[in-house]
Design a protein around this motif. Structure first.
Motif, PDB file in Angstrom:
ATOM      1  N   ASN A  17      -6.713  -0.668  -1.063  1.00 45.94           N
ATOM      2  CA  ASN A  17      -6.205  -0.978  -2.402  1.00 45.94           C
ATOM      3  C   ASN A  17      -4.730  -1.347  -2.296  1.00 45.94           C
ATOM      4  O   ASN A  17      -3.949  -0.634  -1.650  1.00 45.94           O
ATOM      5  CB  ASN A  17      -6.382   0.221  -3.338  1.00 45.94           C
ATOM      6  CG  ASN A  17      -7.840   0.559  -3.562  1.00 45.94           C
ATOM      7  OD1 ASN A  17      -8.670  -0.322  -3.756  1.00 45.94           O
ATOM      8  ND2 ASN A  17      -8.160   1.847  -3.552  1.00 45.94           N
ATOM      9  N   TYR A  18      -4.345  -2.430  -2.957  1.00 46.58           N
ATOM     10  CA  TYR A  18      -2.989  -2.942  -2.827  1.00 46.58           C
ATOM     11  C   TYR A  18      -2.359  -3.178  -4.199  1.00 46.58           C
ATOM     12  O   TYR A  18      -3.020  -3.659  -5.121  1.00 46.58           O
ATOM     13  CB  TYR A  18      -2.986  -4.257  -2.043  1.00 46.58           C
ATOM     14  CG  TYR A  18      -3.473  -4.111  -0.623  1.00 46.58           C
ATOM     15  CD1 TYR A  18      -2.598  -3.750   0.394  1.00 46.58           C
ATOM     16  CD2 TYR A  18      -4.820  -4.317  -0.309  1.00 46.58           C
ATOM     17  CE1 TYR A  18      -3.042  -3.599   1.700  1.00 46.58           C
ATOM     18  CE2 TYR A  18      -5.279  -4.170   0.992  1.00 46.58           C
ATOM     19  CZ  TYR A  18      -4.382  -3.810   2.001  1.00 46.58           C
ATOM     20  OH  TYR A  18      -4.839  -3.651   3.278  1.00 46.58           O
ATOM     21  N   ILE A  44      -5.242  -4.987  -6.369  1.00 45.67           N
ATOM     22  CA  ILE A  44      -6.269  -5.764  -5.681  1.00 45.67           C
ATOM     23  C   ILE A  44      -6.972  -4.879  -4.662  1.00 45.67           C
ATOM     24  O   ILE A  44      -6.315  -4.191  -3.876  1.00 45.67           O
ATOM     25  CB  ILE A  44      -5.658  -6.999  -4.991  1.00 45.67           C
ATOM     26  CG1 ILE A  44      -5.221  -8.023  -6.049  1.00 45.67           C
ATOM     27  CG2 ILE A  44      -6.641  -7.630  -4.015  1.00 45.67           C
ATOM     28  CD1 ILE A  44      -4.609  -9.279  -5.470  1.00 45.67           C
ATOM     29  N   THR A  45      -8.286  -4.881  -4.698  1.00 43.01           N
ATOM     30  CA  THR A  45      -9.092  -4.114  -3.741  1.00 43.01           C
ATOM     31  C   THR A  45      -9.770  -5.057  -2.767  1.00 43.01           C
ATOM     32  O   THR A  45     -10.456  -6.006  -3.172  1.00 43.01           O
ATOM     33  CB  THR A  45     -10.155  -3.268  -4.471  1.00 43.01           C
ATOM     34  OG1 THR A  45      -9.504  -2.351  -5.346  1.00 43.01           O
ATOM     35  CG2 THR A  45     -11.001  -2.490  -3.478  1.00 43.01           C
ATOM     36  N   VAL A  46      -9.557  -4.816  -1.498  1.00 41.77           N
ATOM     37  CA  VAL A  46     -10.244  -5.546  -0.429  1.00 41.77           C
ATOM     38  C   VAL A  46     -11.189  -4.550   0.224  1.00 41.77           C
ATOM     39  O   VAL A  46     -10.753  -3.585   0.855  1.00 41.77           O
ATOM     40  CB  VAL A  46      -9.251  -6.121   0.600  1.00 41.77           C
ATOM     41  CG1 VAL A  46      -9.991  -6.858   1.711  1.00 41.77           C
ATOM     42  CG2 VAL A  46      -8.247  -7.041  -0.082  1.00 41.77           C
ATOM     43  N   ASP A  47     -12.491  -4.778   0.065  1.00 43.44           N
ATOM     44  CA  ASP A  47     -13.472  -3.762   0.451  1.00 43.44           C
ATOM     45  C   ASP A  47     -14.526  -4.364   1.372  1.00 43.44           C
ATOM     46  O   ASP A  47     -15.034  -5.460   1.124  1.00 43.44           O
ATOM     47  CB  ASP A  47     -14.135  -3.171  -0.803  1.00 43.44           C
ATOM     48  CG  ASP A  47     -14.899  -1.901  -0.496  1.00 43.44           C
ATOM     49  OD1 ASP A  47     -14.665  -1.314   0.572  1.00 43.44           O
ATOM     50  OD2 ASP A  47     -15.738  -1.494  -1.324  1.00 43.44           O
ATOM     51  N   TYR A  48     -14.830  -3.645   2.426  1.00 40.90           N
ATOM     52  CA  TYR A  48     -15.942  -4.007   3.310  1.00 40.90           C
ATOM     53  C   TYR A  48     -16.390  -2.731   4.013  1.00 40.90           C
ATOM     54  O   TYR A  48     -15.569  -2.001   4.586  1.00 40.90           O
ATOM     55  CB  TYR A  48     -15.529  -5.053   4.335  1.00 40.90           C
ATOM     56  CG  TYR A  48     -16.636  -5.363   5.339  1.00 40.90           C
ATOM     57  CD1 TYR A  48     -17.681  -6.213   5.000  1.00 40.90           C
ATOM     58  CD2 TYR A  48     -16.639  -4.762   6.598  1.00 40.90           C
ATOM     59  CE1 TYR A  48     -18.702  -6.480   5.906  1.00 40.90           C
ATOM     60  CE2 TYR A  48     -17.650  -5.015   7.506  1.00 40.90           C
ATOM     61  CZ  TYR A  48     -18.686  -5.869   7.153  1.00 40.90           C
ATOM     62  OH  TYR A  48     -19.699  -6.138   8.035  1.00 40.90           O
ATOM     63  N   ILE A  49     -17.691  -2.438   3.951  1.00 36.27           N
ATOM     64  CA  ILE A  49     -18.234  -1.230   4.565  1.00 36.27           C
ATOM     65  C   ILE A  49     -19.172  -1.642   5.697  1.00 36.27           C
ATOM     66  O   ILE A  49     -20.162  -2.338   5.481  1.00 36.27           O
ATOM     67  CB  ILE A  49     -18.986  -0.367   3.531  1.00 36.27           C
ATOM     68  CG1 ILE A  49     -18.055   0.002   2.372  1.00 36.27           C
ATOM     69  CG2 ILE A  49     -19.536   0.897   4.184  1.00 36.27           C
ATOM     70  CD1 ILE A  49     -18.742   0.756   1.255  1.00 36.27           C
ATOM     71  N   GLU A  50     -18.845  -1.208   6.895  1.00 36.42           N
ATOM     72  CA  GLU A  50     -19.659  -1.532   8.073  1.00 36.42           C
ATOM     73  C   GLU A  50     -21.070  -0.980   7.892  1.00 36.42           C
ATOM     74  O   GLU A  50     -21.257   0.146   7.425  1.00 36.42           O
ATOM     75  CB  GLU A  50     -19.023  -0.918   9.316  1.00 36.42           C
ATOM     76  CG  GLU A  50     -19.494  -1.540  10.622  1.00 36.42           C
ATOM     77  CD  GLU A  50     -18.857  -2.890  10.895  1.00 36.42           C
ATOM     78  OE1 GLU A  50     -19.522  -3.748  11.493  1.00 36.42           O
ATOM     79  OE2 GLU A  50     -17.691  -3.067  10.517  1.00 36.42           O
ATOM     80  N   LEU A  84       3.686 -11.558 -11.763  1.00 35.32           N
ATOM     81  CA  LEU A  84       2.391 -10.978 -12.113  1.00 35.32           C
ATOM     82  C   LEU A  84       2.150  -9.780 -11.212  1.00 35.32           C
ATOM     83  O   LEU A  84       2.305  -9.875  -9.994  1.00 35.32           O
ATOM     84  CB  LEU A  84       1.276 -11.999 -11.930  1.00 35.32           C
ATOM     85  CG  LEU A  84      -0.155 -11.455 -11.946  1.00 35.32           C
ATOM     86  CD1 LEU A  84      -0.520 -11.026 -13.358  1.00 35.32           C
ATOM     87  CD2 LEU A  84      -1.139 -12.486 -11.429  1.00 35.32           C
ATOM     88  N   SER A  85       1.787  -8.650 -11.801  1.00 36.93           N
ATOM     89  CA  SER A  85       1.451  -7.455 -11.035  1.00 36.93           C
ATOM     90  C   SER A  85      -0.011  -7.107 -11.264  1.00 36.93           C
ATOM     91  O   SER A  85      -0.497  -7.172 -12.393  1.00 36.93           O
ATOM     92  CB  SER A  85       2.344  -6.270 -11.448  1.00 36.93           C
ATOM     93  OG  SER A  85       3.703  -6.560 -11.198  1.00 36.93           O
ATOM     94  N   ASN A 100       0.865  -1.168   0.000  1.00 37.83           N
ATOM     95  CA  ASN A 100       0.000   0.000   0.000  1.00 37.83           C
ATOM     96  C   ASN A 100       0.901   1.217   0.000  1.00 37.83           C
ATOM     97  O   ASN A 100       1.483   1.567   1.015  1.00 37.83           O
ATOM     98  CB  ASN A 100      -0.919  -0.009   1.231  1.00 37.83           C
ATOM     99  CG  ASN A 100      -2.015   1.029   1.128  1.00 37.83           C
ATOM    100  OD1 ASN A 100      -1.774   2.146   0.688  1.00 37.83           O
ATOM    101  ND2 ASN A 100      -3.214   0.671   1.530  1.00 37.83           N
ATOM    102  N   GLY A 101       1.072   1.829  -1.198  1.00 35.66           N
ATOM    103  CA  GLY A 101       2.088   2.860  -1.323  1.00 35.66           C
ATOM    104  C   GLY A 101       3.465   2.230  -1.206  1.00 35.66           C
ATOM    105  O   GLY A 101       3.780   1.254  -1.882  1.00 35.66           O
ATOM    106  N   ASP A 102       4.274   2.757  -0.306  1.00 36.48           N
ATOM    107  CA  ASP A 102       5.604   2.187  -0.073  1.00 36.48           C
ATOM    108  C   ASP A 102       5.610   1.176   1.074  1.00 36.48           C
ATOM    109  O   ASP A 102       6.648   0.589   1.374  1.00 36.48           O
ATOM    110  CB  ASP A 102       6.615   3.305   0.231  1.00 36.48           C
ATOM    111  CG  ASP A 102       6.824   4.231  -0.961  1.00 36.48           C
ATOM    112  OD1 ASP A 102       6.720   3.736  -2.100  1.00 36.48           O
ATOM    113  OD2 ASP A 102       7.075   5.430  -0.738  1.00 36.48           O
TER     114      ASP A 102
END
Length: 487
Positions: free
Chosen positions: A113-114, A137-143, A133-134, A74-76
């Motif tokens: 987002n990764y 990937i989004t890991v999303d969950y909204i409470e 492979l690059s 995530n970023g650096d």
């Protein structure tokens, strides 16, 4: 760290994620949420047994060993790192086909987002080349909001007798690590989870789930592959289904899941792309002869040649059935049938303003005809014209016409195409003269993938012995490798 393997019976026939003349492997993933542990991601890797090297182990059996490295950034900041060896099943006889095998990992990771990197290599191969492979990937969950997990395509499943890595919701689920379904596969099975329905529909005891197959380009739901199910509201609802696809024709599709309230109002949608190869099977013929076009905008097209040209320009955004009409019927069809087809085409895409929808598209057709037409082809018939009409304006275009050893080429970069990110299209002009650029390679779904594109692009003044040679970017004056990576 050693990781246990699982044997995968199905053939992996999709576009290879990581491949050369030896090792072939496939990768997919699906994010999930656990009330106890929070968000996590499942990764699925499938290895083609015949593509890796087997050596004798201490048990006097033959076995392959694959090294896998996963990096989530995530970023650096490195958020997750895994490096381990995956071992194949043991076999006694090296003269027989080696079994395919898979790896499944569950990785706890915060939502976000990764930048993901996967590197895989054969521990027993003499080759020193690693494959990377690059992806984003989004890991999303909204409470407290309605959410889907990822959709896991399923190869086979059975009731869990003893808890293991494949166990989920009472079943041992073997993932189908591919988005390609050949004609010998007669069903598509999938698993997905729906979160927080009880919080969103507090006043309801039940809700509807609609799951179906739609054409990828036109987003048209197929009536024969459309199903509903009613479920009780819960914090986590499970949709675990299979659908027969024996009669599904060849083409690009989406598998779609929808959440609807009891009044059939759409609340949430999740979809996943797949390809089908099923020669000899066709969709139901277009029923356009009964359509009344009197007084519609299509009734104003009275020149059959102009209308035929307009209909031909629709190929890039047409579904397989519509493309069949365009290909086989336009030249022989009568004017009224063509008018009915044209009106039906646009009314399906915008039932309230079909003429407006056509005029928006016509502006794009006029643009590609002006930009990409050749002496023998209209702009919409060229590869660049087709890609432009199908996906829209690219975010950037890199042009090169004067590199010493390379044919003239262009690299188109799309930041986002539907659910895909960072996709490239490589066009080149093998004739050098003229302006007809051919699509050579792309990493977008459903497009041509050519692992030797760099070699082919560089053949202008270079003799290469066979196209199976690895791509080499170290040619004098060659900029295409850097431009492909940066654009």
């Amino acid at each position: 760290m050693k990781k246990i393997f699982f044997i995968l019976i199905s053939l992996f026939l999709a576009t290879t994620v990581l491949s050369n003349n030896s090792l072939s492997a496939y990768f997919s993933y699906a994010p999930f949420y656990s009330e106890r542990n929070g968000t996590y991601i499942e990764t699925y890797i499938a290895v083609v047994g015949n593509s890796v090297v087997f050596k004798k182990n201490k048990n006097d059996m033959y076995q392959a060993s694959i090294q896998i490295t996963m990096l989530f950034k995530n970023g650096d900041d490195i958020k997750e790192f895994r490096k381990y060896n995956l071992f194949s099943p043991e076999v006694e006889d090296t003269l027989k086909n080696f079994p395919n095998f898979i790896d499944l990992q569950r990785i706890s990771i915060p939502k976000g987002n990764y930048n993901f990197e996967l590197t895989i290599s054969d521990n027993y191969s003499d080759s020193t080349q690693n494959f990377t492979l690059s992806d984003i990937i989004t890991v999303d969950y909204i409470e407290n909001d309605l959410c889907f997990s990822g959709i896991e395509l399923v190869d086979k499943f059975s009731k869990t007798k003893k808890q293991n890595m494949l166990s989920k919701s009472g079943f041992d689920i073997v993932p189908y690590v591919s988005n390609f379904y050949p004609n010998n596969v007669e069903k598509i099975a999938f698993y997905t989870e729906i979160y927080n329905v009880n919080k969103v529909l507090e006043d309801s005891s039940d809700f509807l789930i609609n799951y179906y197959i739609e054409t990828y380009h036109s987003r048209k739901a197929l009536h024969d592959f459309n199903h509903f199910e009613r479920q009780r509201v819960s914090s986590i609802n499970i949709l675990f289904k299979k659908m027969p696809i024996k009669k599904l024709p060849s083409g690009n599709y989406n598998l779609v899941a929808e959440v609807r309230d009891r009044n059939n109002n759409l609340l949430k949608t999740k979809k996943i792309f797949f390809q089908r190869s099923n020669p000899g099977v066709e969709l139901n013929p277009l029923d356009v002869e009964s359509i009344d076009i009197n007084g519609t905008f299509a009734d104003n097209f009275t020149d059959i040649d102009i209308l035929a040209d307009y209909i031909s320009s629709l190929w890039s955004i047409a579904d397989p059935t519509e493309q069949k009409f365009i290909k086989n019927q336009v030249k022989s069809a009568n004017l009224k049938l063509m008018q009915q087809f044209f009106y039906n085409f646009w009314s399906k895409r915008n039932s309230t303003s079909p003429e407006q929808e056509w005029m928006i598209y016509k502006k794009q057709v006029d643009l590609v005809n002006k930009s990409y037409s050749t002496q023998i082809r209209r702009g919409y018939e060229t590869d660049r014209g087709r890609v432009y009409l199908q996906y829209g304006t690219p975010n950037s275009i890199y042009e090169s016409k004067h590199e010493p050893n390379a044919y003239p080429y262009e690299i188109w970069h799309y930041y986002k195409i539907d659910d895909q990110t960072n996709k490239k299209f490589v066009f080149y002009n093998p004739n050098i003269v003229g302006d007809d650029f051919v699509l050579l390679h792309s990493d977008a779904k459903g497009e041509i993938v050519n692992k030797n594109w760099k070699n082919i692009l560089n053949k202008r003044n270079t003799v290469i012995d066979g196209l199976e040679e690895q791509n080499n970017s170290n040619h004098f004056g060659g900029q295409y490798d850097d431009e492909y990576k940066t654009h």
